[in-house]
Motif scaffolding. Sequence first.
Motif, PDB file in Angstrom:
ATOM      1  N   MET A 189       0.838  -1.394   0.310  1.00  0.00           N
ATOM      2  CA  MET A 189      -0.008  -0.155  -0.100  1.00  0.00           C
ATOM      3  C   MET A 189       0.911   1.263  -0.255  1.00  0.00           C
ATOM      4  O   MET A 189       0.188   2.778   0.951  1.00  0.00           O
ATOM      5  CB  MET A 189      -0.732  -0.034   1.016  1.00  0.00           C
ATOM      6  CG  MET A 189      -0.378  -0.097   3.009  1.00  0.00           C
ATOM      7  SD  MET A 189      -1.041  -0.440   4.107  1.00  0.00           S
ATOM      8  CE  MET A 189      -2.004   1.808   3.929  1.00  0.00           C
ATOM      9  N   LYS A 190       2.068   1.365  -1.172  1.00  0.00           N
ATOM     10  CA  LYS A 190       3.282   2.476  -0.893  1.00  0.00           C
ATOM     11  C   LYS A 190       2.525   3.554  -1.233  1.00  0.00           C
ATOM     12  O   LYS A 190       2.381   4.631  -0.503  1.00  0.00           O
ATOM     13  CB  LYS A 190       4.209   1.591  -1.712  1.00  0.00           C
ATOM     14  CG  LYS A 190       4.693   2.887  -1.639  1.00  0.00           C
ATOM     15  CD  LYS A 190       6.225   2.076  -2.678  1.00  0.00           C
ATOM     16  CE  LYS A 190       7.229   3.514  -2.177  1.00  0.00           C
ATOM     17  NZ  LYS A 190       8.760   2.911  -3.471  1.00  0.00           N
ATOM     18  N   SER A 191       1.357   3.538  -2.187  1.00  0.00           N
ATOM     19  CA  SER A 191       1.072   4.598  -2.311  1.00  0.00           C
ATOM     20  C   SER A 191       0.159   5.565  -2.320  1.00  0.00           C
ATOM     21  O   SER A 191       0.480   6.330  -2.019  1.00  0.00           O
ATOM     22  CB  SER A 191       0.261   4.366  -3.990  1.00  0.00           C
ATOM     23  OG  SER A 191      -0.193   3.370  -4.246  1.00  0.00           O
ATOM     24  N   VAL A 192      -1.004   4.620  -0.851  1.00  0.00           N
ATOM     25  CA  VAL A 192      -1.659   4.990  -0.013  1.00  0.00           C
ATOM     26  C   VAL A 192      -0.578   6.138   1.190  1.00  0.00           C
ATOM     27  O   VAL A 192      -1.459   6.804   1.364  1.00  0.00           O
ATOM     28  CB  VAL A 192      -2.694   4.078   0.755  1.00  0.00           C
ATOM     29  CG1 VAL A 192      -3.507   4.199   1.275  1.00  0.00           C
ATOM     30  CG2 VAL A 192      -3.075   3.422  -0.593  1.00  0.00           C
ATOM     31  N   VAL A 193       0.110   5.464   1.342  1.00  0.00           N
ATOM     32  CA  VAL A 193       0.457   5.462   2.755  1.00  0.00           C
ATOM     33  C   VAL A 193       1.527   6.942   2.462  1.00  0.00           C
ATOM     34  O   VAL A 193       1.520   7.919   2.835  1.00  0.00           O
ATOM     35  CB  VAL A 193       1.849   4.830   3.206  1.00  0.00           C
ATOM     36  CG1 VAL A 193       2.915   5.199   4.365  1.00  0.00           C
ATOM     37  CG2 VAL A 193       1.520   3.285   3.965  1.00  0.00           C
ATOM     38  N   ASN A 194       1.972   6.535   0.837  1.00  0.00           N
ATOM     39  CA  ASN A 194       2.761   8.418   0.154  1.00  0.00           C
ATOM     40  C   ASN A 194       1.246   9.233   0.346  1.00  0.00           C
ATOM     41  O   ASN A 194       2.139  10.669   0.476  1.00  0.00           O
ATOM     42  CB  ASN A 194       3.439   7.453  -0.861  1.00  0.00           C
ATOM     43  CG  ASN A 194       4.718   7.227  -0.805  1.00  0.00           C
ATOM     44  OD1 ASN A 194       5.648   7.178   0.330  1.00  0.00           O
ATOM     45  ND2 ASN A 194       4.674   6.679  -2.138  1.00  0.00           N
ATOM     46  N   ASN A 195       0.601   9.005  -0.162  1.00  0.00           N
ATOM     47  CA  ASN A 195      -0.459  10.244  -0.465  1.00  0.00           C
ATOM     48  C   ASN A 195      -0.807  10.656   0.768  1.00  0.00           C
ATOM     49  O   ASN A 195      -1.208  11.763   0.968  1.00  0.00           O
ATOM     50  CB  ASN A 195      -1.515   9.520  -1.123  1.00  0.00           C
ATOM     51  CG  ASN A 195      -0.939   9.777  -2.553  1.00  0.00           C
ATOM     52  OD1 ASN A 195      -0.936  10.484  -3.404  1.00  0.00           O
ATOM     53  ND2 ASN A 195      -2.545   9.417  -3.232  1.00  0.00           N
ATOM     54  N   ILE A 196      -1.001   9.341   1.946  1.00  0.00           N
ATOM     55  CA  ILE A 196      -0.417  10.094   3.476  1.00  0.00           C
ATOM     56  C   ILE A 196      -0.053  10.541   4.098  1.00  0.00           C
ATOM     57  O   ILE A 196      -0.389  12.005   4.745  1.00  0.00           O
ATOM     58  CB  ILE A 196      -1.711   9.541   4.281  1.00  0.00           C
ATOM     59  CG1 ILE A 196      -3.388   8.351   3.951  1.00  0.00           C
ATOM     60  CG2 ILE A 196      -2.091   9.405   5.784  1.00  0.00           C
ATOM     61  CD1 ILE A 196      -3.223   7.622   4.668  1.00  0.00           C
ATOM     62  N   ARG A 197       1.039  10.140   3.978  1.00  0.00           N
ATOM     63  CA  ARG A 197       2.476  11.206   3.946  1.00  0.00           C
ATOM     64  C   ARG A 197       2.089  12.736   3.926  1.00  0.00           C
ATOM     65  O   ARG A 197       2.133  14.222   4.509  1.00  0.00           O
ATOM     66  CB  ARG A 197       3.587  10.459   3.782  1.00  0.00           C
ATOM     67  CG  ARG A 197       4.969  11.009   4.322  1.00  0.00           C
ATOM     68  CD  ARG A 197       5.794  10.131   4.252  1.00  0.00           C
ATOM     69  NE  ARG A 197       5.677   9.005   4.984  1.00  0.00           N
ATOM     70  CZ  ARG A 197       6.094   8.178   4.245  1.00  0.00           C
ATOM     71  NH1 ARG A 197       5.941   8.095   2.999  1.00  0.00           N
ATOM     72  NH2 ARG A 197       6.445   6.829   4.785  1.00  0.00           N
TER      73      ARG A 197
END
Length: 430
Positions: A217-225
């Motif tokens: 879920m790298k893309s999700v984590v990056n967007n939230i960060r």
Amino acid sequence: MKIAMNEMIYKLGPPEVVDPNWKFDAKVSQFELVKLIVVNELPFSLAKYKPFRDFAASLNPWFKVPSRTTVKNDCMENFKRNRLKVQQYFEKSTSRVSLTADMWTSNQKLGYLCITCHLIDSDWQIKKIVIRFFMMQTPHNAMNMYGVILKTIQEFNLEDKLFGFTLDNAPVNTAMINHLRENLVKKGCLLLKGKLFHCRCAPHVFNLMVQDALLAMKSVVNNIRESIQFVKSLQSRGQQFQEIINQVGCCFVRQPSVDVQTRWNSTYLMPESAIPFRSAFDALGQQDKEYEFCPTPIEWKMAESACKLLKGFYTATKLLSGSKYPTSHLYFPQLCKIKKILNRESSSKNTIIAHMVQQMEIKLEKYWKESYKSICVPVVFDPRFKFDLLEYMLKDFGSEIEANKWMLKLKKAIQKLFDQYSLEILVHHQ
């Protein structure tokens, strides 16, 4: 001057507080200075600073602050004296101890190794003592680590007192522990021929399992960060976000927090802290064209599912990272809870979550088969669990046939441990 000194002592507190037999001793003051520097990790050069010297003179004009070289020598003398006390303590001790070791690289690209000894003393108090902290010379391979650790064990008279050695799952650690176990088994120093000697760090095992989930879920984590960093980057953006929070009615005390990317538990806490503000981030995306990182509804849903999955890992890691209470007997119950979470989420309709769970189960199975004895044996000595919990829960980790085999091996191992400890007690009393 002596009259002024007596007046100053009197001002420090009522007469009943000040020891009437107190006498100035320069050696005591010098030792307290050494303790001040060591405990607070201050530079030796503190002793040469005029403001500090003036401060010391205002307290006691009879005390001459030593030079930085003298302070350094005093520190080293105290270190040697205390190391000798620890060596003598272990030499007289008849109890078994366990070790932990960790190595990391500093900003200067220098490798450091710390070895800590854990024991329960004669008063049944948990103690941990750092017995070695030093810079490792390159290369940081298994043989170099083995040589240094073996030398340390011998210096502190621990060869015949070791029970377990906890390390993370780096290949170099596994190779090192194999060399060390072979050496100690040949000398007859380890119980059960070292079968319980290597303990794999539980939080590190959890970390390896979670990293697969975070990668999926790298893309999700990056967007939230990026979203959290966006609203924290400027004061005006923070104010704008706070106004939106008030508008949409997000009544939460804790604000979204950015993670430390090298610590998975903080990465778990980041989406967990951001999800309650989902409506505020969505509104920000509609009002501010510069904000381009707003997660989609699907990504928010995935973040919620991932947090639900990772909460058990976070709770277990926090519990097993404690240092003021025993943790070895807590590993198996926490592992059982995680196993139930994985079993539940393995049938998730979300293909990404289902794939994450599958990867986690593969790693869990691998580490379970390698270390189930060291995980399960401590449970038997917990009066709340004993064999009953093992018999009940082992079936979650394999078939009934496998569970019965594990149970049989565990009972044999515990019986052998009892026999060997009984023999040691008999020898010590003769």
